[in-house]
Design a protein around this motif. Structure first.
Motif, short mmCIF file in Angstrom:
data_model
loop_
_atom_site.label_atom_id
_atom_site.label_comp_id
_atom_site.label_asym_id
_atom_site.label_seq_id
_atom_site.Cartn_x
_atom_site.Cartn_y
_atom_site.Cartn_z
N GLN A 92 -23.23 2.36 10.21
CA GLN A 92 -21.27 3.08 10.80
C GLN A 92 -22.71 2.37 12.59
OE1 GLN A 92 -20.74 6.64 12.31
NE2 GLN A 92 -19.30 5.47 13.22
N ALA A 93 -22.33 2.38 13.76
CA ALA A 93 -22.41 2.78 15.17
C ALA A 93 -22.11 3.67 15.63
CB ALA A 93 -22.35 0.68 15.40
N LYS A 94 -22.63 4.61 16.41
CA LYS A 94 -21.96 5.54 16.97
C LYS A 94 -21.87 5.10 18.21
CE LYS A 94 -22.57 9.40 14.49
NZ LYS A 94 -23.69 9.04 12.65
N LEU A 95 -20.89 6.32 19.48
CA LEU A 95 -20.67 5.69 20.51
C LEU A 95 -22.17 6.30 21.73
CD1 LEU A 95 -18.38 4.04 21.67
CD2 LEU A 95 -17.83 6.55 22.03
N ALA A 96 -22.51 5.39 22.44
CA ALA A 96 -23.45 5.89 23.07
C ALA A 96 -23.20 7.01 24.47
CB ALA A 96 -24.28 4.33 23.92
N VAL A 97 -24.20 8.08 24.55
CA VAL A 97 -23.80 8.79 24.86
C VAL A 97 -24.96 8.38 26.66
CG1 VAL A 97 -24.06 11.41 26.09
CG2 VAL A 97 -22.62 10.22 23.97
N SER A 98 -24.26 8.10 28.08
CA SER A 98 -25.66 8.06 28.71
C SER A 98 -26.27 9.36 29.31
CB SER A 98 -24.76 7.34 30.94
OG SER A 98 -25.71 8.09 31.17
N SER A 99 -27.68 9.61 29.68
CA SER A 99 -28.29 9.86 30.03
C SER A 99 -28.30 10.98 31.60
CB SER A 99 -29.83 10.02 30.44
OG SER A 99 -30.25 8.87 30.94
N LEU A 205 -14.39 -8.18 36.02
CA LEU A 205 -15.16 -7.31 34.69
C LEU A 205 -16.76 -7.52 34.67
CD1 LEU A 205 -13.32 -8.86 31.03
CD2 LEU A 205 -13.46 -6.45 32.96
N VAL A 206 -16.92 -8.49 35.69
CA VAL A 206 -18.64 -8.35 35.69
C VAL A 206 -19.04 -7.32 36.64
CG1 VAL A 206 -20.50 -9.78 36.23
CG2 VAL A 206 -18.95 -10.90 35.12
N MET A 207 -17.73 -7.62 38.11
CA MET A 207 -17.99 -6.75 39.33
C MET A 207 -17.95 -5.91 38.78
SD MET A 207 -18.23 -9.11 41.76
CE MET A 207 -17.61 -8.37 42.71
N ILE A 208 -17.10 -4.84 38.12
CA ILE A 208 -16.63 -3.69 37.70
C ILE A 208 -18.51 -2.93 36.98
CG2 ILE A 208 -15.62 -1.98 36.11
CD1 ILE A 208 -13.29 -2.74 36.61
N THR A 209 -19.12 -3.66 36.20
CA THR A 209 -20.04 -3.48 35.40
C THR A 209 -21.54 -3.19 36.76
OG1 THR A 209 -20.58 -6.23 34.65
CG2 THR A 209 -19.43 -4.70 33.65
N LYS A 210 -21.21 -4.57 37.70
CA LYS A 210 -21.87 -4.13 38.47
C LYS A 210 -22.07 -3.01 39.56
CE LYS A 210 -23.57 -9.21 38.85
NZ LYS A 210 -23.11 -10.04 39.80
N ALA A 211 -20.75 -2.95 40.01
CA ALA A 211 -20.58 -1.51 40.95
C ALA A 211 -20.61 0.14 40.15
CB ALA A 211 -18.87 -1.68 41.28
N VAL A 212 -20.16 0.03 39.03
CA VAL A 212 -20.28 1.31 38.12
C VAL A 212 -21.61 0.82 37.15
CG1 VAL A 212 -18.48 2.38 38.59
CG2 VAL A 212 -18.52 0.97 36.76
N ASP A 213 -22.31 1.94 36.66
CA ASP A 213 -23.25 1.85 35.60
C ASP A 213 -22.30 2.55 34.64
OD1 ASP A 213 -25.90 1.67 34.54
OD2 ASP A 213 -26.53 3.53 35.54
N VAL A 214 -22.37 0.64 33.29
CA VAL A 214 -21.09 1.59 32.28
C VAL A 214 -22.34 1.70 31.43
CG1 VAL A 214 -19.66 0.30 30.90
CG2 VAL A 214 -19.50 0.21 33.63
N THR A 215 -22.53 2.30 30.29
CA THR A 215 -22.95 2.87 29.54
C THR A 215 -22.55 2.45 28.15
OG1 THR A 215 -22.66 5.59 30.07
CG2 THR A 215 -23.71 4.45 28.14
#
Lengths: 437, 295
Positions: A92-99, A205-215
């Motif tokens: 099972q793959a768990k949800l990642a949590v950002s440090s 969508l790519v722009m969003i991932t560039k603008a914020v740190d998406v975990t």
């Protein structure tokens, strides 16, 4: 779960032919493989995935050791099982949590795959785990999408952030800022549904991932999707490098081939699955358990977990005591019925019982209405009748029937069921086995 | 934009994938077992489904052997013919007043389709009223309101969670008094294996029959073209519940092939296809262009 019902039925059928064979010819294996191929195709597993799967199984299954072994049929089943688990992705793959606060989860997918609802479900799930999630409305295109997310967020009792139908990238950025200021530790971005071939929207969508740190970049996929699921997942993965997949609507009777294909093609794990319309209908995805469900071997682990979640432990202990003292009465039967109801859709539960698909206990066979009816009957009895069912003579049964809006036959049926359960429980009690519900 | 060009545009992505592969195959002009295996794989990957695919292949093989076909063009023509035959063609026609109920599972685009249908009928000079009987999904009625405004038609809505049959009742009353030509009923998306929700749908259906017996009745199911073989079950179950008259196939503007239409058309005809997000992106189904678009 009804999901894999028919696929598992078909595969079980193939297996039952193989199982007891002391010797297998090449032709027999070929035939079995052909049947499995059609079963997988009809379950919407992607054709290239099917091809690879069948090739890989056939290769292993026609080896010398298999054919010479004492139980070649069992060996083939074992190979299919192993291949299926590896196809579904092992553990099972768990949800990642950002440090670094906050953890940002971006949901993306085609229109109508169930993203907005999933935002609420995931929010509720995270909230139950002690997180403080914030839902951010980045779907600026679909009419009323923002309202829908707001309603869903309110139901899940999580935070909600919107800026109307402005720029999605800006909304995402400000959403994260808002989360930091207001003590939210997890941000869920609900993005607009888009076709993977719409380059402009994919760029957003790519722009969003560039603008914020998406975990986490989670692709939400309708489990009823056909052959195209693979194309969709591929493009989203190539454009965004997604971190995982959520399958929705697994409570339909789809055979869920998309689940098999996506993992095989993208190599990205399925992390969750949506299994109903209520916000709490979300489950982590366990590949091994799903594989055994598909193969008709049942999913005992999930069944036990469900039972544990929905049964009050104190009540269970009390029940065990009563069993020993043989004072199991209608009150206890009522408790039992209630915990069965809490376990969720009965046909889902039945699907997890090993061999249930073979027993032809498919969906529709067990009626949840029946439980309601039985509850009503018991609730129409006096406390004295409940503790001492022997009191229930015809006149009393008639009264109970009219009180519960049923008829005497229904009451009789319930009493018979009660006696049977009592008998069964006694046997369990004697064996000293723990009965989960 | 013309009708054919639109459907072809919608299916362009499909064309690039399957069509290209098929062309290559036909060009090779060798019709051995490998050829049929490849065609089979291509049809299967278009969601046509195992059974229908085998049927098409058998049919193609028979005709080709019978006529001793050896040239690629004829082979291609035969394949198209077989597919068009399977699809058949029927147009949706009804008398005014008519109540059209739109059903389907969650997320297939029912609400959007209702907006587009309203637009089509308004353009035909008919008066239209929409009943927002999806009282379950959060903000569904709000979404419909936007569409109703775009199409410039009346909308009847109640609060969220209210009785959908009551919404329909009010819409019918309004339609009767104003002599409206078409009543479009949007229903909540429901998975077809949810017994109580299907019962609710039957109830709405009965209410329409009872309250407006003089109106013509059409029940249409909306199917997402990306859906695989599950579409067959969807059609079967909804048909059992409310007697379907036809299918609307949505989201054909992606890479989905919508091939399941071939497997379905034997039971229920396809009337419209959705090929985009704009209000006029719903067009009448045409078997030739559909197949032409795929191959």
């Amino acid at each position: 779960m009804a999901t894999f019902g028919t696929l598992s039925e078909r595969i079980t059928h193939v297996f039952s032919k193989l199982k007891n064979k002391g010797r297998l010819t090449d032709l027999e294996i070929k035939q079995a493989m052909r049947e499995i191929r059609v079963a997988l195709l009809e379950a919407d597993v992607n054709i290239t995935v099917v091809k690879d799967f069948i090739n890989s199984v056939s290769e292993k299954a026609t080896g010398e050791d298999i054919l010479k072994s004492l139980t070649p049929g069992q060996q083939v089943i074992k190979i299919v099982n192993e291949e299926l688990i590896s196809l579904l992705g092992g553990t099972q793959a768990k949800l990642a949590v950002s440090s670094k606060l906050p953890t940002v989860i971006m949901m993306c997918g085609l229109q109508g795959s169930g993203k907005t609802t999933m935002c609420g479900k995931l929010g509720l799930y995270l909230k139950k785990q002690g997180k403080r999630p914030l839902a951010v409305a980045c779907d600026i295109y679909r009419p009323a999408a923002i309202n829908q997310l707001e309603v869903v967020a309110k139901k899940a009792d999580i935070g909600f952030f919107e800026m109307g139908q402005t720029d999605a990238v800006k909304i995402a950025k400000n959403g994260v800022q808002y989360a930091l200021k207001n003590n939210y530790d997890t941000v869920i971005l609900d993005t607009a549904g888009r076709l993977h071939v719409n380059e402009e929207l994919m760029k957003e969508l790519v722009m969003i991932t560039k603008a914020v740190d998406v975990t986490e970049k989670l692709l939400v996929v309708d489990s009823m999707t056909g052959q195209d699921a693979v194309n969709v997942a591929k493009v989203f993965d190539e454009t965004l490098d997604i971190s995982g997949v959520i399958m929705t609507k697994l409570d339909g009777d789809t055979r869920g081939g998309a689940t098999l294909s996506i993992r095989a093609v993208t190599g990205k794990p399925v992390k969750f699955c949506g299994i109903g319309e209520k916000l709490s209908d979300l489950e982590p995805f366990y590949p091994d358990r799903m594989a055994s469900r598909i193969l008709g071997m049942g999913d005992v682990l999930t069944l036990i977990e469900k039972a544990q979640q929905s049964v009050d432990m104190d009540k269970a202990a009390e029940l065990a005591k009563k069993l020993k003292e043989a004072t199991f009465d209608l009150n206890d039967f009522l408790t039992q019925l209630e915990s069965m109801k809490n376990m969720g859709n009965l046909s889902d539960v039945v699907g997890m019982i090993p061999g249930a698909s073979k027993m032809n206990l498919g969906s529709g066979q067990i009626d949840e209405k029946e439980i309601y009816k039985n509850k009503a009957i018991i609730q129409s009895m006096t406390p004295a009748e409940r503790t001492n069912p022997k009191l229930l003579n015809y006149a009393r049964r008639k009264r109970v029937a009219s009180g519960s809006g049923t008829n005497v036959q229904d009451v009789n049926k319930l009493m018979k069921q009660f006696e049977q359960t009592k008998e069964m429980m006694k046997r369990f009690g004697k064996r000293g086995a723990k009965f989960p519900f | 934009m013309g009708f054919i060009s639109k459907i072809i545009e919608g299916l362009k992505k499909t064309k690039q994938s399957i069509g290209f592969k098929l062309k290559q195959l036909f060009k090779q002009g060798i019709f051995g077992e490998d050829f049929y295996d490849d065609v089979e794989a291509i049809l299967l990957s278009a969601d046509i489904g195992a059974e229908t695919t085998f049927e098409i292949i058998d049919n193609l093989r028979d005709r080709m052997t019978q006529d001793r076909v050896a040239d690629p063009d004829t082979a291609e023509k035969y394949l198209k013919e077989i597919m068009v035959e399977i699809l058949g063609e029927e147009k949706l026609s009804f008398d005014s007043p008519c109540v059209i109920m739109v059903v389907g599972v969650n997320g297939v685009g029912k609400t959007t389709t209702i907006g587009k249908l309203a637009n089509i009928y308004v353009k035909q000079g008919k008066s239209v009223i929409i009943a927002a009987a999806d009282t379950f999904r959060a903000a569904a009625a709000d979404q419909l309101e936007v569409w109703a405004k775009r199409a410039n038609v009346r909308l009847v809505r109640h609060g969220e969670g209210s009785d959908p049959a009551a919404v329909v009742f009010d819409a019918l009353a309004s339609a009767k008094s104003k002599k409206t030509d078409v009543v479009l009923v949007d229903t909540a998306g429901r998975l077809h294996n949810k017994v109580n929700l299907m019962e609710e749908l039957k109830k709405i259906n009965r209410v329409i029959d009872r309250e407006y017996p003089e109106a013509d009745r059409k029940n249409l199911i909306v199917l997402d073209a990306t859906t695989g073989q599950n579409a067959l079950t969807q059609v079967k179950v909804f048909d059992e519940a409310v007697n379907l008259d036809g299918i609307i196939l949505t989201k054909l503007d992606g890479t989905a092939k919508g091939g399941v239409a071939l497997a379905l058309s034997e039971q229920v005809p396809v009337f419209y296809v959705g090929v985009g997000e704009r209000i006029d992106d719903l067009i009448e189904f045409d078997a030739n262009s559909f197949v032409e678009g795929i191959l």
